[in-house]
Design a protein around this motif. Structure first.
Motif, PDB file in Angstrom:
ATOM      1  N   ARG A   4      -1.142  22.817  45.775  1.00 13.68           N
ATOM      2  CA  ARG A   4      -1.344  23.439  47.088  1.00 13.68           C
ATOM      3  C   ARG A   4      -2.620  24.274  47.127  1.00 13.68           C
ATOM      4  O   ARG A   4      -3.302  24.313  48.147  1.00 13.68           O
ATOM      5  CB  ARG A   4      -0.124  24.314  47.402  1.00 13.68           C
ATOM      6  N   HIS A   5      -2.940  24.946  46.048  1.00 15.14           N
ATOM      7  CA  HIS A   5      -4.144  25.769  46.003  1.00 15.14           C
ATOM      8  C   HIS A   5      -4.824  25.611  44.650  1.00 15.14           C
ATOM      9  O   HIS A   5      -4.179  25.612  43.597  1.00 15.14           O
ATOM     10  CB  HIS A   5      -3.805  27.253  46.195  1.00 15.14           C
ATOM     11  N   TRP A  47       0.759  25.475  40.027  1.00 15.54           N
ATOM     12  CA  TRP A  47       0.191  26.658  40.665  1.00 15.54           C
ATOM     13  C   TRP A  47      -0.421  27.559  39.591  1.00 15.54           C
ATOM     14  O   TRP A  47      -0.124  27.409  38.403  1.00 15.54           O
ATOM     15  CB  TRP A  47       1.276  27.407  41.448  1.00 15.54           C
ATOM     16  N   TYR A  89       5.088  31.844  48.035  1.00 16.66           N
ATOM     17  CA  TYR A  89       4.094  31.843  49.117  1.00 16.66           C
ATOM     18  C   TYR A  89       4.495  32.721  50.302  1.00 16.66           C
ATOM     19  O   TYR A  89       4.289  32.370  51.463  1.00 16.66           O
ATOM     20  CB  TYR A  89       3.829  30.419  49.621  1.00 16.66           C
TER      21      TYR A  89
END
Length: 287
Positions: free
Chosen positions: A23-24, A65, A179
């Motif tokens: 996601r990031h 992550w 998140y």
């Protein structure tokens, strides 16, 4: 890297790599080593006389992550030890630089490196030692409550409890599950580069000034590699306010320490990091 006669032949190893679907990302996942190395423009002068390779780090097994928890640091530290061993066995390098705040795997990697006569350096360890040379006390400006505790443990492990004035939390954590935090450090560097106000930079300035005025810090170090971009603007802001206080980030400190160890022809003491078996043994260890 082909066999080289360069004075400095370094392998730099990221703490971990994420999948393309993560996601990031804190850094680009593909491209040249210069593209993938965070803050390369700031590091380039220090690397100008170094033949260096960059390993992306073992694929993360804790999740897709970035790392903040103790469990996650332990996992990524273990995962990169085979990379260190393979690099030492290759004979291509005369120093290993472990990238990433929190220094995952450093103690074991240092032991591996010493078996092959190759110094291993890492970010927080190098920052604290250099900060201790330049001021009576240093403070760590760090990103989150959870990450703060990793830095707290490192201060104790490295023996700097009497030199660390404080750990100051700017509360801009890494983007990671669940998140729910109202803001993370994701995108803050880009804001600052565009000339926009970065809440992360403003928080770092506020906490650095408080560390100087309230805690007695004479040097500032940055705790997380995702925050290392703060070094230059934070340094500039402090100087503009009249505070002649060095600000360190980990990558440059670890590279500089590796160069110094190669130049001096030294490695870690065989009493601190014993050979196996050691040529001599002590009857007692005291504190």
């Amino acid at each position: 890297m082909s066999q080289s006669n360069a004075r400095y032949r370094f392998l730099m190893i990221h703490a971990f790599s994420l999948s393309d679907e993560a996601r990031h990302h804190l850094r680009p996942q593909h491209g040249s080593k210069e593209t993938v190395l965070m803050n390369h423009a700031e590091l380039a002068p220090l690397l100008s006389d170094v033949d260096w390779d960059l390993h992306p780090g073992a694929r993360a097994t804790h999740g897709d992550w970035p790392v903040e928890r103790q469990e996650e640091f332990a996992m990524v530290g273990t995962n990169r030890l085979p990379i260190v061993k393979e690099a030492c066995e290759s004979g291509r390098y005369n120093a290993i630089v472990l990238l990433g705040g929190g220094d995952p795997g450093f103690f074991a990697a240092r032991e591996i490196g010493r078996r092959y006569g190759i110094p291993v350096t890492t970010c927080a360890h190098a920052q604290m030692h250099l900060a201790g040379m330049l001021g009576h006390k240093f403070s760590i400006v760090d990103i989150s409550e959870v990450h703060n505790m990793q830095m707290y443990h490192l201060v104790r492990q490295y023996g700097f409890t009497d030199r660390c004035a404080s750990i100051r939390n700017i509360d801009y954590p890494l983007p990671r599950p669940p998140y729910t935090h109202p803001h993370t450090l994701h995108g803050e560097h880009a804001k600052a580069e565009r000339g926009e106000t970065s809440g992360m930079l403003e928080a770092a300035v506020e906490e650095a000034v408080a560390a100087i005025e309230e805690d007695g810090a004479e040097v500032i170090i940055l705790g997380c590699s995702g925050a290392f971009w703060l070094q230059r603007p934070l340094q500039e802001r402090l100087v503009a306010m009249g505070w002649e206080v060095p600000v360190f980030e980990g990558y440059r400190c670890a590279i500089a320490m590796a160069k110094s160890m190669v130049d001096l022809g030294v490695n870690y003491s065989g009493l601190m990091v014993p050979s196996d078996p050691p040529p001599r043994s002590r009857r007692r260890k005291i504190f």
